[in-house]
Enzyme design. Sequence first.
Site, PDB file in Angstrom:
ATOM      1  N   SER A  22       1.157  -1.483   0.364  1.00 38.46           N
ATOM      2  CA  SER A  22       0.077  -0.339  -0.095  1.00 38.46           C
ATOM      3  C   SER A  22       0.874   1.591  -0.297  1.00 38.46           C
ATOM      4  O   SER A  22      -0.109   2.245  -0.024  1.00 38.46           O
ATOM      5  CB  SER A  22      -0.845   0.141   1.020  1.00 38.46           C
ATOM      6  OG  SER A  22      -0.286   0.137   2.163  1.00 38.46           O
ATOM      7  N   ASN A 109      -2.041  -1.911  14.063  1.00 41.44           N
ATOM      8  CA  ASN A 109      -3.438  -1.840  13.931  1.00 41.44           C
ATOM      9  C   ASN A 109      -3.610  -0.960  14.080  1.00 41.44           C
ATOM     10  O   ASN A 109      -4.691   0.388  14.250  1.00 41.44           O
ATOM     11  CB  ASN A 109      -3.733  -2.924  14.801  1.00 41.44           C
ATOM     12  CG  ASN A 109      -3.598  -4.293  13.474  1.00 41.44           C
ATOM     13  OD1 ASN A 109      -3.348  -4.369  12.480  1.00 41.44           O
ATOM     14  ND2 ASN A 109      -4.233  -5.922  14.439  1.00 41.44           N
ATOM     15  N   THR A 154     -39.859  25.687  -9.915  1.00 37.78           N
ATOM     16  CA  THR A 154     -40.288  24.297  -9.379  1.00 37.78           C
ATOM     17  C   THR A 154     -41.004  23.612 -10.391  1.00 37.78           C
ATOM     18  O   THR A 154     -41.152  24.178 -11.661  1.00 37.78           O
ATOM     19  CB  THR A 154     -41.416  24.749  -8.253  1.00 37.78           C
ATOM     20  OG1 THR A 154     -42.527  25.182  -8.948  1.00 37.78           O
ATOM     21  CG2 THR A 154     -41.581  25.187  -6.972  1.00 37.78           C
ATOM     22  N   HIS A 155     -40.454  22.302 -10.090  1.00 36.43           N
ATOM     23  CA  HIS A 155     -40.552  21.405 -11.501  1.00 36.43           C
ATOM     24  C   HIS A 155     -40.022  21.921 -12.612  1.00 36.43           C
ATOM     25  O   HIS A 155     -40.391  21.292 -14.035  1.00 36.43           O
ATOM     26  CB  HIS A 155     -42.057  20.979 -11.795  1.00 36.43           C
ATOM     27  CG  HIS A 155     -43.137  21.033 -10.349  1.00 36.43           C
ATOM     28  ND1 HIS A 155     -42.404  19.398  -9.939  1.00 36.43           N
ATOM     29  CD2 HIS A 155     -43.716  21.621  -9.571  1.00 36.43           C
ATOM     30  CE1 HIS A 155     -43.737  19.807  -9.466  1.00 36.43           C
ATOM     31  NE2 HIS A 155     -43.784  21.018  -8.967  1.00 36.43           N
ATOM     32  N   SER A 276     -14.322  24.105 -28.581  1.00 40.57           N
ATOM     33  CA  SER A 276     -14.725  22.662 -28.843  1.00 40.57           C
ATOM     34  C   SER A 276     -12.894  22.518 -30.067  1.00 40.57           C
ATOM     35  O   SER A 276     -12.363  23.752 -30.402  1.00 40.57           O
ATOM     36  CB  SER A 276     -15.831  22.735 -29.781  1.00 40.57           C
ATOM     37  OG  SER A 276     -16.156  21.854 -30.721  1.00 40.57           O
ATOM     38  N   LYS A 282     -17.827  27.482 -30.135  1.00 45.18           N
ATOM     39  CA  LYS A 282     -18.594  26.812 -28.981  1.00 45.18           C
ATOM     40  C   LYS A 282     -17.537  27.056 -28.043  1.00 45.18           C
ATOM     41  O   LYS A 282     -16.042  27.707 -27.714  1.00 45.18           O
ATOM     42  CB  LYS A 282     -17.897  25.116 -28.661  1.00 45.18           C
ATOM     43  CG  LYS A 282     -18.744  24.538 -29.421  1.00 45.18           C
ATOM     44  CD  LYS A 282     -20.223  24.246 -29.033  1.00 45.18           C
ATOM     45  CE  LYS A 282     -20.684  24.391 -27.871  1.00 45.18           C
ATOM     46  NZ  LYS A 282     -20.539  22.453 -27.866  1.00 45.18           N
ATOM     47  N   ASN A 284     -18.229  25.733 -23.630  1.00 41.48           N
ATOM     48  CA  ASN A 284     -18.625  25.265 -23.265  1.00 41.48           C
ATOM     49  C   ASN A 284     -18.136  25.332 -21.366  1.00 41.48           C
ATOM     50  O   ASN A 284     -17.333  26.071 -21.000  1.00 41.48           O
ATOM     51  CB  ASN A 284     -17.662  23.701 -22.430  1.00 41.48           C
ATOM     52  CG  ASN A 284     -18.492  23.133 -25.099  1.00 41.48           C
ATOM     53  OD1 ASN A 284     -19.435  24.007 -25.446  1.00 41.48           O
ATOM     54  ND2 ASN A 284     -17.103  22.516 -25.335  1.00 41.48           N
ATOM     55  N   GLU A 289     -20.147  20.590 -15.667  1.00 44.02           N
ATOM     56  CA  GLU A 289     -20.403  19.467 -15.717  1.00 44.02           C
ATOM     57  C   GLU A 289     -19.319  18.943 -15.043  1.00 44.02           C
ATOM     58  O   GLU A 289     -19.486  17.927 -14.757  1.00 44.02           O
ATOM     59  CB  GLU A 289     -19.683  18.950 -16.968  1.00 44.02           C
ATOM     60  CG  GLU A 289     -21.110  19.634 -18.397  1.00 44.02           C
ATOM     61  CD  GLU A 289     -20.808  19.871 -19.177  1.00 44.02           C
ATOM     62  OE1 GLU A 289     -19.870  18.713 -20.462  1.00 44.02           O
ATOM     63  OE2 GLU A 289     -20.603  21.146 -19.931  1.00 44.02           O
ATOM     64  N   TYR A 316      -8.980  -6.005  13.478  1.00 44.30           N
ATOM     65  CA  TYR A 316      -8.070  -5.578  12.325  1.00 44.30           C
ATOM     66  C   TYR A 316      -8.367  -6.571  11.444  1.00 44.30           C
ATOM     67  O   TYR A 316      -8.052  -7.910  11.867  1.00 44.30           O
ATOM     68  CB  TYR A 316      -7.147  -5.289  12.858  1.00 44.30           C
ATOM     69  CG  TYR A 316      -6.539  -4.839  11.298  1.00 44.30           C
ATOM     70  CD1 TYR A 316      -6.713  -3.413  10.682  1.00 44.30           C
ATOM     71  CD2 TYR A 316      -5.693  -5.519  10.224  1.00 44.30           C
ATOM     72  CE1 TYR A 316      -6.048  -3.297   9.403  1.00 44.30           C
ATOM     73  CE2 TYR A 316      -4.808  -4.860   9.179  1.00 44.30           C
ATOM     74  CZ  TYR A 316      -5.583  -3.743   9.026  1.00 44.30           C
ATOM     75  OH  TYR A 316      -5.097  -3.697   7.908  1.00 44.30           O
ATOM     76  N   GLN A 321      -7.522  -1.785   5.155  1.00 49.36           N
ATOM     77  CA  GLN A 321      -6.464  -0.914   4.098  1.00 49.36           C
ATOM     78  C   GLN A 321      -7.497  -0.696   3.298  1.00 49.36           C
ATOM     79  O   GLN A 321      -6.470   0.910   2.393  1.00 49.36           O
ATOM     80  CB  GLN A 321      -5.453  -2.390   3.207  1.00 49.36           C
ATOM     81  CG  GLN A 321      -4.272  -1.279   2.954  1.00 49.36           C
ATOM     82  CD  GLN A 321      -3.124  -2.442   2.753  1.00 49.36           C
ATOM     83  OE1 GLN A 321      -2.390  -2.732   3.598  1.00 49.36           O
ATOM     84  NE2 GLN A 321      -3.229  -2.702   1.413  1.00 49.36           N
ATOM     85  N   LYS A 324      -8.039   3.965   2.251  1.00 48.83           N
ATOM     86  CA  LYS A 324      -7.484   5.332   2.441  1.00 48.83           C
ATOM     87  C   LYS A 324      -7.791   5.931   1.124  1.00 48.83           C
ATOM     88  O   LYS A 324      -8.097   6.684   1.354  1.00 48.83           O
ATOM     89  CB  LYS A 324      -5.684   4.013   2.268  1.00 48.83           C
ATOM     90  CG  LYS A 324      -5.709   4.043   3.731  1.00 48.83           C
ATOM     91  CD  LYS A 324      -4.411   3.900   4.035  1.00 48.83           C
ATOM     92  CE  LYS A 324      -4.594   3.203   5.180  1.00 48.83           C
ATOM     93  NZ  LYS A 324      -4.913   2.480   5.823  1.00 48.83           N
TER      94      LYS A 324
HETATM   95  N1  ARG Z   1      -1.289  -0.422   5.436  1.00 49.98           N
HETATM   96  C1  ARG Z   1      -2.365  -1.706   6.127  1.00 49.98           C
HETATM   97  C2  ARG Z   1      -2.997  -0.701   6.257  1.00 49.98           C
HETATM   98  O1  ARG Z   1      -3.347   0.204   6.250  1.00 49.98           O
HETATM   99  C3  ARG Z   1      -1.309  -1.446   7.658  1.00 49.98           C
HETATM  100  C4  ARG Z   1      -2.296  -2.449   9.243  1.00 49.98           C
HETATM  101  C5  ARG Z   1      -1.496  -3.660   8.224  1.00 49.98           C
HETATM  102  N2  ARG Z   1      -1.696  -4.479   9.884  1.00 49.98           N
HETATM  103  C6  ARG Z   1      -1.922  -5.936  10.157  1.00 49.98           C
HETATM  104  N3  ARG Z   1      -2.417  -6.382  10.965  1.00 49.98           N
HETATM  105  N4  ARG Z   1      -1.097  -6.149   8.453  1.00 49.98           N
HETATM  106  O2  ARG Z   1      -4.108  -1.498   7.205  1.00 49.98           O
END
Ligand code: ARG
Length: 466
Positions: A22, A109, A154-155, A276, A282, A284, A289, A316, A321, A324
């Site tokens: 990650s 964790n 309205t509408h 365009s 054009k 735009n 949008e 956990y 993960q 994010k």
């Molecule tokens: N990159 C992991 C996450 O975002 C970190 C936690 C990993 N923990 C584990 N026990 N493997 O969740």
Amino acid sequence: MTLWGGRFTRPMSRALWELSESFSFDHALYAHDILGSRAHVRGLARAGLLTHDEARELDRVLVIIEGEFAAGTFERREQDEDVHMAIERRATELAGPIGERLHTARSRNDQVATTLRLFTRDALCAISDEVLDLVDALVELGDRDDNAYLPGYTHLQRAQPVLLAHHLNAHAWALLRDVDRFVDARERLNVSPLGAGALAGTSLPIDPAATASWLGFREPFPNSMDAVSDRDFVAETLSDLALLGVHLSRMGEELVLWTSAEFAFASLGDDFTTGSSMLPHKKNSDVAELARGKSGRMVGNLMGLLTVLKGLPLTYNRDLQEDKEPLFDSLTQASLVVTALAGAYRSLTFNSAVAELAANDELLGAIDVAERLVSDGVPFRRAHELVGRAVGEAVAGGIPLRDVVAATTPLAAYADVFDAGYTLASRRSPGAAGPAALEAQRVRLDAERHRARSRVTVVTPSLPTL
Ligand code: ARG
């Protein structure tokens, strides 16, 4: 070799590595992760788990690593699974064996939960500031010509004339509620998970209340299992962003309509429009949008995360993960749209002649005839019927409504409602669309903007000196 390789005899497969790494996205958390680690180091020193010198050395290298990330010189190594492991690996490179003590009494964790809360806390503050600037842009546009008006719909059928400032303020109020939600979410998330360990705490003598207070958290976690598995704050943030996205989308749609030749109520500056590739004429409103279109992924990110969380057993799970990327994406998209829309409104020219012509449609005065009848004692349903009949007659005969009203016995006294400006000026009930009511609304809106701004304050952690 990963930092957790002790019990394994064969290295991780390439496929699992690609699936599970990650760092490629969570490197964005480096500053908040290092902040959490610097508090943790102080906690370890206090607990006697690091000597004073060891703590100072670890703190020194953490600051160096933060500088490397900030300067773009941090080198990711093959084995860096995520930002947390990368920082710990680098700390050990720089501090030698002392680095191996950094992760004492801590799990990734509780670490990742702490880091993500610190990150989200700042991010909610940043997006709130940007939304408040968009509110300013709307208010500025309304102030530029505070007599301008347009039809309210309205509408999507013309209903009653409204002041432009009143119309724009409707969006401003919605955005201020968004800011309120961001600040509320921030207060709710401001609880420290640090010290929960993997899920059950630790035998070592740490003090989660101390690290919590240094990091500016309101309090430490009450339950270690909840601390490491709770991602409500991410879901709540994504929900608040999705709702902001919906508001931005509605504003975008309105700008698309206003800037069309059919409405021609407004035009955007050249710097906020696009051409365009084929049609030379054009101009735009892509900004509008995209404001409309980006809301799709903001709603999708919320749905995605809720689906990840649903059915997860305590505590956990690596599924977490997946919190994010949706969070980063919704924050990024919201910021892009809010900033561009603020610019677009500042570049906008309101074509009041066109909008006012549409709002002067005399049919929009029908309600005023009915309300005058009511003022003279006629029950509203009866008045509605009488005026409705007059409207029917006018439309069917192609006759001005004013003439029909003037020629119809119980209505004739009220033909002056069709005088220029009558309808708008008579919308004077509290919160209404006319000029007298707008003054009171302005006072309330200014107070609310001020209140919102004062709630958006950066939380500054205060790490004790080592
Ligand atoms: N990159 C992991 C996450 O975002 C970190 C936690 C990993 N923990 C584990 N026990 N493997 O969740």
